[in-house]
Design a protein around this motif. Structure first.
Motif, mmCIF file in Angstrom:
data_model
loop_
_atom_site.group_PDB
_atom_site.id
_atom_site.type_symbol
_atom_site.label_atom_id
_atom_site.label_comp_id
_atom_site.label_asym_id
_atom_site.label_seq_id
_atom_site.Cartn_x
_atom_site.Cartn_y
_atom_site.Cartn_z
ATOM 1 N N ALA A 1 -4.096 6.920 -0.768
ATOM 2 C CA ALA A 1 -4.824 5.873 -1.655
ATOM 3 C C ALA A 1 -6.493 6.095 -1.711
ATOM 4 O O ALA A 1 -7.137 6.356 -2.792
ATOM 5 N N GLN B 1 0.858 -0.642 -0.208
ATOM 6 C CA GLN B 1 0.081 0.150 0.264
ATOM 7 C C GLN B 1 1.238 1.456 0.226
ATOM 8 O O GLN B 1 1.100 1.787 -0.500
ATOM 9 N N THR C 1 -1.904 -3.167 -7.316
ATOM 10 C CA THR C 1 -2.606 -4.151 -6.374
ATOM 11 C C THR C 1 -3.461 -5.269 -6.633
ATOM 12 O O THR C 1 -3.869 -6.146 -6.576
ATOM 13 N N SER D 1 0.697 3.905 -2.527
ATOM 14 C CA SER D 1 0.773 5.827 -2.371
ATOM 15 C C SER D 1 1.345 6.326 -3.503
ATOM 16 O O SER D 1 1.561 7.423 -3.483
ATOM 17 N N LEU E 1 0.839 6.894 -6.173
ATOM 18 C CA LEU E 1 0.239 7.555 -6.909
ATOM 19 C C LEU E 1 0.053 9.304 -6.928
ATOM 20 O O LEU E 1 -0.375 9.644 -7.531
ATOM 21 N N LEU F 1 -7.951 7.826 -5.077
ATOM 22 C CA LEU F 1 -8.890 6.665 -5.796
ATOM 23 C C LEU F 1 -10.542 6.898 -5.787
ATOM 24 O O LEU F 1 -11.087 6.332 -6.699
ATOM 25 N N TYR G 1 0.265 2.057 -9.634
ATOM 26 C CA TYR G 1 -0.659 1.009 -8.199
ATOM 27 C C TYR G 1 -1.653 0.216 -8.784
ATOM 28 O O TYR G 1 -1.589 -0.845 -8.072
ATOM 29 N N LEU H 1 -9.281 -4.720 1.537
ATOM 30 C CA LEU H 1 -8.709 -4.565 2.195
ATOM 31 C C LEU H 1 -7.653 -4.306 1.099
ATOM 32 O O LEU H 1 -7.475 -3.486 0.152
ATOM 33 N N LYS H 2 -6.228 -3.821 1.886
ATOM 34 C CA LYS H 2 -5.451 -3.123 1.367
ATOM 35 C C LYS H 2 -3.661 -4.113 0.729
ATOM 36 O O LYS H 2 -3.899 -5.659 1.060
ATOM 37 N N PRO H 3 -3.653 -3.869 -0.686
ATOM 38 C CA PRO H 3 -3.911 -2.429 -0.711
ATOM 39 C C PRO H 3 -5.352 -2.062 -1.766
ATOM 40 O O PRO H 3 -5.415 -2.938 -1.951
ATOM 41 N N VAL H 4 -6.027 -0.557 -1.601
ATOM 42 C CA VAL H 4 -6.860 -0.352 -1.550
ATOM 43 C C VAL H 4 -7.060 -0.511 -2.409
ATOM 44 O O VAL H 4 -6.273 0.253 -4.389
ATOM 45 N N VAL H 5 -7.912 -1.596 -3.531
ATOM 46 C CA VAL H 5 -8.611 -1.828 -4.962
ATOM 47 C C VAL H 5 -9.316 -0.363 -5.296
ATOM 48 O O VAL H 5 -10.113 -1.059 -4.139
ATOM 49 N N ARG I 1 -2.904 -12.741 -2.431
ATOM 50 C CA ARG I 1 -3.318 -13.429 -1.698
ATOM 51 C C ARG I 1 -4.876 -14.748 -2.204
ATOM 52 O O ARG I 1 -4.669 -15.473 -1.514
ATOM 53 N N GLU J 1 -13.220 -1.904 -6.189
ATOM 54 C CA GLU J 1 -13.612 -1.816 -5.114
ATOM 55 C C GLU J 1 -14.160 -1.066 -3.886
ATOM 56 O O GLU J 1 -14.741 -0.815 -3.674
#
Lengths: 600, 245
Positions: free
Chosen positions: B16, A406, A425, A410, A413, B20, A421, B104-108, A432, B111
């Motif tokens: 973020a 993250q 993700t 960022s 970003l 976003l 970014y 969940l991180k990282p923020v999509v 995951r 989503e």
């Protein structure tokens, strides 16, 4: 040469026969063979025993019959001798009568009245016996016969010349005992001749001829067929019934007898026993119809066969139950073996005989060992993989990982790097997914995973990587194993680009074909040589628990497919060197109307 | 128009979410920030944000505690939880204490906006939230322009690039690079240029003291101003004045 060929042919035939027998036996249940063979054996035994019993019985009965009959005959012949002795005495009775004797001795011709006087005296004799059927006395010096024959009411005096030339006269003279026996007409037993001699010189002066009935003989012999023969063979008398009588008379003399004392007369068989009187030269023969004997024996025989068969049947039934009882555990044993290892390693508990109990024990032991081995191996492998995974997860604390990602994102970003970014993700999503996704996912989710992977690769490769997708929306709900598409795409990129080739085009499609769900990944990369392809295919079946890293991806996927969907699922790979590779995943059949359920 | 509150002690998450989110689309015009739950509660009492983004892991007061407390004081807003844990038990707990969503991180980006859309539609069913134009924030170019304008108009203030960076969520390196590439001159150089030009103008008016000129062009310290002036014009301010008159 021909002999050899013939021998060979025989050998082949023997071999073939043996083979056929073995094959047939292998298909027949134990109890069937056992019962069949036992039945056959017992049947043969029963019949064999019955038959030998029958023959033995028969022989014994025959022997006993003969013995018994012969004893009887011997007794009877003794009686007959006594009787004949007594007849002899009777014949020479006139000697006692001094008047008669004198008259008989006279050489001068007697006149009628003298003859009549003799006749009247003799008449008395006639009536002294009940068994006389005819009485004749030939006065040799007178050429006269005085007597009475059967059927006549009165005694007669008849002329009788040349008596001395009569055969019977000669027989009497020649026999030491002065008598002779000949056969007579039907009703009488025999005709007895006896000479009356002049005492001083033993010169015969009269010949007595008597015919006696059969009472002396047949008394006490009512049921037996007997025949009286004169030595030399002439049939004197028989009390047999018409058939036998006819036969005997036709033969005339004593018939031929085989070594078993059986003779055949007029088509019928008779048992032959005899006793003889040497003195008188007569034989008494008894003909016992074999029927009588054998009827009983046959009845006995039949009875014993029936008995044998009944016992056979009972014992077969009992044996059947016993053998079924004993071999019943086999079916459990067989099904345990057939189902061995299919899911559980359950124990069996059968017995009923030492062999089965031991088989049961050793099966359980084998089952235990197998379970232990597999568990050890399997568990060891699972543990190893879990440990690897845990180590992986532990090394990279997800919290730290995702927070760092993250932060990196960022930073991108605020530097206006939206693309970076996105990459981050997607990377995080895929991380995951690899760790957390369940074994079965919807195609939709797997496609997100695959697409993320493709996007990340495309950032590196640019337009060197082209991916075409052809998956209709309604297929997205189908369940597939996790990580089934991405590894294949990864392989395509990894192995499809080499040397001269710098770019690759991958086509990805999914469809339902003949009831099975198919995923197809084909590329135009450098492909594989037939050897490499064969080696790759072979690696799928290598179920040893230590796969090397290179082929682990596809082999692992293959195993997972098989475990999840059974034997119908699989991976098919086609590849032509220089042209490309196509990997086809065959998943289990789906129900047409509800694509989200798996019909396995 | 609505407000949202971002409660996270980590700057990257604030960045973020801020960058976003398609705020324009959802009629959200103000974003508030809090570093912890206590700050958050204070802001929530005053502002009544529609959505509160909250991280589970925070010092002083955890996200869960914050939600509990908010429920007690009956603050009517929706919580969207941001977390690095994809553990089911955390998600469960969050939902139990009133979270509307769990990201969940990282923020999509997709989503995040889907979650915001769900919550906003739920809160304001009569509003329309599908405006195509979703760029609500200033682009980096616009910020560079703002900086330029600010320099031109507010040269006497203490202008710091970091403030712009913080306000508009761009890195100062990036803004600096961008400004230079657009305008051909660096920010601090431009600021100096504007200031010096103005100083030159003011020096032509002989009755203004140099000390005042220094202040008016943004240098509180006269000596520092003289030094800077000398660097730029190659002569002292007094010499310059002498020249011009």
């Amino acid at each position: 040469m021909m002999y050899d060929t013939a021998m060979k042919k025989d050998n082949i035939t023997i071999k073939n026969t043996k083979k056929i027998i073995k094959e047939k036996l292998d298909k027949t249940p134990l109890w069937v063979t056992f019962i069949f063979l036992t039945a056959f054996f017992l049947l043969c035994l029963t019949f064999g025993l019955s038959y030998s019993n029958y023959r033995w019985n028969r022989n014994r009965t025959i022997r006993e019959n003969i013995k018994e009959t012969t004893s009887l005959l011997e007794l009877k012949i003794e009686n007959m001798e006594e009787y004949l002795n007594e007849l002899s005495d009777f014949c020479v009775l006139p000697v006692r009568d001094s008047y008669l004797y004198r008259e008989i001795l006279k050489t001068k011709k007697l006149n009628v009245s003298e003859l009549e006087r003799i006749m009247n005296t003799l008449r008395v004799y006639y009536y002294t016996r009940n068994d006389l059927m005819a009485y004749n006395i030939y006065l040799l010096n007178q050429d006269v016969c005085i007597g009475r024959n059967y059927g006549n009411q009165r005694m007669k005096i008849t002329e009788a010349k040349s008596i001395r030339s009569l055969a019977e006269y000669k027989s009497c003279v020649e026999s030491g005992i002065g008598s002779a026996i000949t056969s007579s007409q039907d009703n009488s037993l025999l005709t007895f001749y006896h000479t009356i001699i002049r005492i001083p010189d033993r010169y015969p002066v009269a010949l007595v001829k008597i015919e006696v009935d059969d009472t002396a003989l047949t008394l006490g012999l009512a049921e037996k067929n007997i025949a009286l023969y004169k030595d030399g063979g002439t049939l004197l008398f028989t009390n047999a019934n018409s058939d036998l009588k006819y036969g005997l008379s036709r033969i005339g003399h004593i018939p031929n007898v085989d070594k078993n004392n059986i003779t055949s007369i007029n088509g019928k068989k008779y048992l032959f026993s005899s006793a003889s009187s040497e003195k008188y030269g007569i034989s008494l023969v008894a003909y016992t119809p074999m029927e009588n004997i054998t009827d009983d024996i046959k009845k006995d025989g039949r009875f014993s066969v029936m008995q044998g068969l009944t016992f056979l049947l009972i014992s077969l039934i009992i044996t059947y139950f016993i053998i079924r009882f004993l071999t019943e555990p086999f079916s459990i044993l067989i099904s345990s073996h057939e189902n061995f290892g299919e899911n559980e390693f359950s124990k069996i508990n059968i017995g009923r005989s030492l062999e089965v109990a031991r088989l049961s024990e050793s099966f359980n032991l084998m089952s235990e060992r197998m379970e232990k081995l597999i568990n050890e191996n399997l568990i060891a492998s699972i543990n190893e993989k879990s440990a690897q995974l845990s180590a992986l997860e532990a090394q990279v604390n997800p919290h730290f990982l995702y927070n760092t990602l993250q932060a990196i994102g960022s930073e991108a970003l605020i530097n206006d790097q939206d693309v970076i970014y996105e990459m981050i993700t997607k990377l995080a999503q895929n991380l995951r997914y690899s760790i957390k996704a369940p074994n079965r996912v919807k195609l939709r989710e797997e496609m997100i995973f695959a697409q993320n992977y493709i996007d990340l690769q495309q950032v590196r490769m640019g337009d060197r990587l082209v991916v075409e997708k052809n998956i209709s929306d309604e297929l997205l709900d189908v369940e597939v194993p996790k990580c089934c598409i991405q590894p294949i795409i990864e392989n395509s990129i990894k192995h499809g680009i080499s040397g001269e080739r710098r770019s690759i085009k991958i086509k990805l499609s999914a469809m339902i074909y003949e009831g099975q769900f198919i995923i197809r990944v084909s590329d135009d990369g450098i492909g594989m040589s037939p050897n490499t392809l064969a080696a790759l295919r072979a690696s799928f079946d290598d179920t040893s628990f230590g796969n090397r890293q290179e082929s682990i991806g596809l082999a692992n996927l293959y195993s997972r497919l098989k475990i999840m969907y059974g034997d119908d699922a699989g991976i098919d790979i086609k590849s032509i060197a220089g042209e490309g590779t196509t990997v086809i995943l065959i998943l289990c059949s789906q129900e047409d109307d509800n694509a989200s359920s798996v019909n396995c | 128009m609505h407000q949202v509150l971002i409660v996270d002690d980590e700057r990257p998450v604030q960045i973020a979410i801020k960058k976003l989110g398609e705020w324009d689309r959802f009629n959200i015009d103000k974003t508030y920030y809090a570093e912890n739950g206590r700050e958050a509660l204070m802001i929530m009492n005053e502002v009544r944000p529609a959505i509160v983004f909250v991280d589970i892991n925070m010092p002083i007061m955890s996200g869960i505690e914050l939600m509990k407390k908010a429920a007690e004081t009956n603050v009517n807003c929706r919580f969207i939880v941001i977390s690095g844990y994809d553990d089911f038990s955390y998600a469960q707990k969050s939902i139990r204490y009133g979270a509307s969503d769990y990201l969940l991180k990282p923020v999509v980006k997709s989503e995040l906006n889907a979650a915001i859309e769900r919550v906003m539609k739920d809160l304001y069913p009569n509003e329309v939230f599908d405006a195509a134009n979703s760029s609500s924030d200033f682009t980096a170019e616009e910020v560079a322009e703002i900086i330029k304008t600010t320099i031109e108009n507010n040269y006497s203030d203490n202008i710091r690039l970091q403030d712009f960076a913080d306000k508009y969520f761009f890195s100062k390196e990036y803004l600096s690079r961008l400004f230079k590439s657009i305008n051909g001159i660096g920010i601090s150089e431009y600021l100096t240029e504007v200031r010096m030009k103005r100083a030159g103008e003011l020096l032509r008016q002989p009755d203004i003291k140099i000390t005042d000129i220094a202040q008016r062009v943004g240098y509180p310290d006269k000596n520092y101003f003289s030094k800077a002036f000398h660097s730029y014009y190659n002569m002292t301010p007094s010499a310059y004045r002498k020249e011009m008159i």
